[in-house]
Design an enzyme around this catalytic site. Structure first.
Site, PDB file in Angstrom:
ATOM      1  CD  GLU A  10      17.331  23.230   7.412  1.00 19.09           C
ATOM      2  OE1 GLU A  10      18.589  23.667   6.936  1.00 19.09           O
ATOM      3  OE2 GLU A  10      16.988  22.050   7.853  1.00 19.09           O
ATOM      4  CB  CYS A  22       7.285  27.718   9.793  1.00 22.45           C
ATOM      5  SG  CYS A  22       9.038  28.012  10.083  1.00 22.45           S
ATOM      6  CB  THR A  30      10.730  35.088   4.710  1.00 20.75           C
ATOM      7  OG1 THR A  30      10.435  33.563   4.935  1.00 20.75           O
ATOM      8  CG2 THR A  30      12.035  35.169   3.942  1.00 20.75           C
TER       9      THR A  30
HETATM   10  C1  UDX Z   1       7.188  23.315  10.728  1.00 16.19           C
HETATM   11  C2  UDX Z   1       7.260  22.108   9.910  1.00 16.19           C
HETATM   12  O1  UDX Z   1       7.001  20.842  10.266  1.00 16.19           O
HETATM   13  C3  UDX Z   1       8.778  22.036   9.568  1.00 16.19           C
HETATM   14  O2  UDX Z   1       8.844  20.997   8.675  1.00 16.19           O
HETATM   15  C4  UDX Z   1       9.033  23.594   8.592  1.00 16.19           C
HETATM   16  O3  UDX Z   1      10.451  23.409   8.538  1.00 16.19           O
HETATM   17  C5  UDX Z   1       8.690  24.544   9.659  1.00 16.19           C
HETATM   18  O4  UDX Z   1       7.390  24.733  10.106  1.00 16.19           O
HETATM   19  P1  UDX Z   1       7.315  23.865  13.334  1.00 16.19           P
HETATM   20  O5  UDX Z   1       6.745  25.300  13.019  1.00 16.19           O
HETATM   21  O6  UDX Z   1       8.589  23.900  14.073  1.00 16.19           O
HETATM   22  O7  UDX Z   1       7.884  23.018  12.212  1.00 16.19           O
HETATM   23  O8  UDX Z   1       6.332  23.012  14.134  1.00 16.19           O
HETATM   24  P2  UDX Z   1       5.643  21.723  13.962  1.00 16.19           P
HETATM   25  O9  UDX Z   1       6.243  20.563  14.707  1.00 16.19           O
HETATM   26  O10 UDX Z   1       5.425  21.519  12.501  1.00 16.19           O
HETATM   27  O11 UDX Z   1       4.081  22.044  14.534  1.00 16.19           O
HETATM   28  C6  UDX Z   1       3.543  23.597  14.084  1.00 16.19           C
HETATM   29  C7  UDX Z   1       2.132  23.644  14.888  1.00 16.19           C
HETATM   30  O12 UDX Z   1       1.249  22.399  14.576  1.00 16.19           O
HETATM   31  C8  UDX Z   1       2.432  23.419  16.248  1.00 16.19           C
HETATM   32  O13 UDX Z   1       1.646  24.675  17.040  1.00 16.19           O
HETATM   33  C9  UDX Z   1       1.707  22.405  16.678  1.00 16.19           C
HETATM   34  O14 UDX Z   1       1.120  22.382  18.066  1.00 16.19           O
HETATM   35  C10 UDX Z   1       0.670  22.304  15.431  1.00 16.19           C
HETATM   36  N1  UDX Z   1       0.356  20.803  15.488  1.00 16.19           N
HETATM   37  C11 UDX Z   1       1.324  19.622  15.244  1.00 16.19           C
HETATM   38  C12 UDX Z   1      -1.179  20.535  15.883  1.00 16.19           C
HETATM   39  O15 UDX Z   1      -1.847  21.056  16.230  1.00 16.19           O
HETATM   40  N2  UDX Z   1      -1.437  18.958  15.588  1.00 16.19           N
HETATM   41  C13 UDX Z   1      -0.875  18.136  15.217  1.00 16.19           C
HETATM   42  O16 UDX Z   1      -0.969  16.850  15.086  1.00 16.19           O
HETATM   43  C14 UDX Z   1       0.658  18.257  14.730  1.00 16.19           C
END
Ligand code: UDX
Length: 442
Positions: free
Chosen positions: A146, A268, A85
């Site tokens: 999810e 996401c 999406t």
């Molecule tokens: C996220 C959600 O965590 C997940 O539950 C949902 O289903 C999809 O979106 P994801 O996109 O895989 O998952 O990544 P995530 O681990 O959440 O990290 C997202 C972003 O935030 C990354 O770019 C990461 O580097 C950043 N981040 C994360 C930070 O900048 N600081 C942090 O402390 C944690």
């Protein structure tokens, strides 16, 4: 049970493989012929730890197959919708083209008693809009969001923190008999998680849809909160990493997702908070989540700040300076470069005239396709050789743990390191004669 999974991207391919691994008979269906061919051979079309093993095991067992032919869904009794999406081209709203196409494509093959389980992240109200079409076939629609994180997708799918099922409601607001039955079928599908006492929360459609976007909005807000503190730390001389440690000890706050740096990206969080704002506007409640605009703005400012730090570190201009960018993926353990802050920083530095060299353990092929103008070097040490400055933008272990300042000093005479993820030991790098710049820390 016989399951079909429509859409075999990050979400669907992992879901299909994980469901086969817990004993179900699964067919994954996707319109992309190349993707289907790779998956059918047990080859993962993207980097996800643990997925190749599940694919090869599933395909070899005969319980997992992939096809472009929607008629294959006819045998299944539970059909998962796992299509994308994305953000629409002309605004912040989510583009539901693929969800609608998946449901419409599935309708001719649905039988009375079948369950259609939407997993895609959708704007609240979508399931209620889709339900009449599904119900007309005698099947039941549930929304089963999810929560998987890339890099941990297999584990998150097989052993999730919680399961949420939005089911049809009776006029009382309680689940209808049809809704109760659908929830029971999902309990059977997710039997190992259910046996392990994973919380299984049954809601109405709207709540299930909102759980997903609210969770992502909260996580994005948490990251932007600490990044806002980093901005204040930068003008006061405070250290945001110590601040995060100190407030994180409060169990009500918690240290996770308080990593200040160049902010969040990926497929996401950025698009989900924008789609949430757009949907809230449509519902006449834009002000309720207007803070998400600020969350987005803070997040994007941190990329500017990283670029500014590199420019300052190199004496005010990066023109013709060799800058090695360590990382391209939006986060470690992934080859995903969608809305990657790391690549964005690289592209901007190149735009300012720097001679940018990018390296990443997994994401170079994807990055090269999107930004062919950048120079890519696979070998980390070769990438660093001769750099005037190195910039860590994705906290892979290869940079965070396995690159010592002593070793880096043997590769280049440049002694400038910009730590866009606050993941290096500043004192150790300084002790080795490097000028260290962090994000929101002295
Ligand atoms: C996220 C959600 O965590 C997940 O539950 C949902 O289903 C999809 O979106 P994801 O996109 O895989 O998952 O990544 P995530 O681990 O959440 O990290 C997202 C972003 O935030 C990354 O770019 C990461 O580097 C950043 N981040 C994360 C930070 O900048 N600081 C942090 O402390 C944690």
């Amino acid at each position: 049970m016989k399951l079909s999974v429509i859409g075999c991207g990050y979400l669907g391919a992992v879901h299909a493989a994980a469901m086969a691994s817990i004993g179900h008979d699964v067919v994954g269906i996707d319109v992309d012929q190349r993707k289907v061919e790779a998956l059918a051979k047990g080859i993962a079309p993207f980097f996800e730890p643990g997925l190749p093993e599940l694919l090869t095991g599933g395909v070899a067992s005969g319980r997992l197959r992939f096809t472009t032919d929607m008629t294959a869904a006819a045998d299944a009794v539970v059909h998962f919708i796992g299509v994308g999406t994305p953000q629409s081209k002309d605004g912040y709203a989510a583009d539901l083209t693929y969800v609608n196409a998946a449901v419409d494509g599935l309708l001719p093959y649905l039988k009375p008693g079948d369950i259609v389980a939407g997993k895609s992240t959708v704007p609240v109200g979508t399931a209620a809009e889709l339900a009449p079409r599904v119900t007309a076939t005698g099947a039941t629609l549930v929304w089963n969001p999810e929560f998987l994180r890339e890099g941990w997708a297999v584990q998150d799918t097989i052993s999730p923190d919680r399961l949420v099922a939005g089911v049809p409601s009776a006029p009382t607001g309680e689940p209808s008999a049809e809704g109760e039955r659908a929830a029971d079928v999902l309990r059977e599908v997710y039997h190992p998680a259910v046996a392990a006492d994973t919380p299984f929360i049954i809601t109405d459609y709207a709540t299930a849809e909102l759980v997903k976007v609210a969770a992502n909005a909260f996580l994005a807000t948490k990251i932007s909160f600490i990044n806002a503190m980093a901005e204040i730390a930068e003008v006061t001389g405070a250290d945001v990493t110590q601040l995060a440690d100190a407030i994180g000890h409060d169990a009500r706050i918690g240290r996770r997702f308080l990593g200040a740096g160049i902010g969040f990206g990926g497929g996401c969080l950025p698009k989900d908070i924008r789609a949430f704002s757009a949907r809230a506007e449509e519902l006449g409640r834009g002000e309720s989540v207007s803070f998400l605009r600020e969350v987005d703005a803070i997040n994007l400012r941190r990329r500017d700040r990283a670029v500014q730090l590199v420019v300052e570190a190199l004496g005010g201009a990066v023109h013709e300076k060799v800058v090695t960018v360590l990382g391209a993926a939006f986060k470690p353990h992934s080859d995903d470069i969608r809305d990657s802050p790391a690549l964005d920083v690289a592209v901007r530095l190149r735009g300012l005239g720097a001679d940018v060299v990018v390296t990443d353990p997994q994401a170079i092929p994807n990055a090269r396709l999107k930004h062919p103008q950048l120079t890519y070097v696979e070998d980390r040490d070769e990438a660093i050789a001769g750099a005037d400055a190195i910039v860590v933008v994705t906290e892979w272990d290869e940079y965070r743990r396995q690159l010592s300042p002593q070793h880096a000093s043997t590769l280049t005479a440049g002694r400038i390191v910009v730590d866009g993820r606050n993941c290096l030991d500043a004192a150790a790098w300084r002790a080795e004669g490097w000028t260290y710049f962090g994000m929101g820390r002295p």
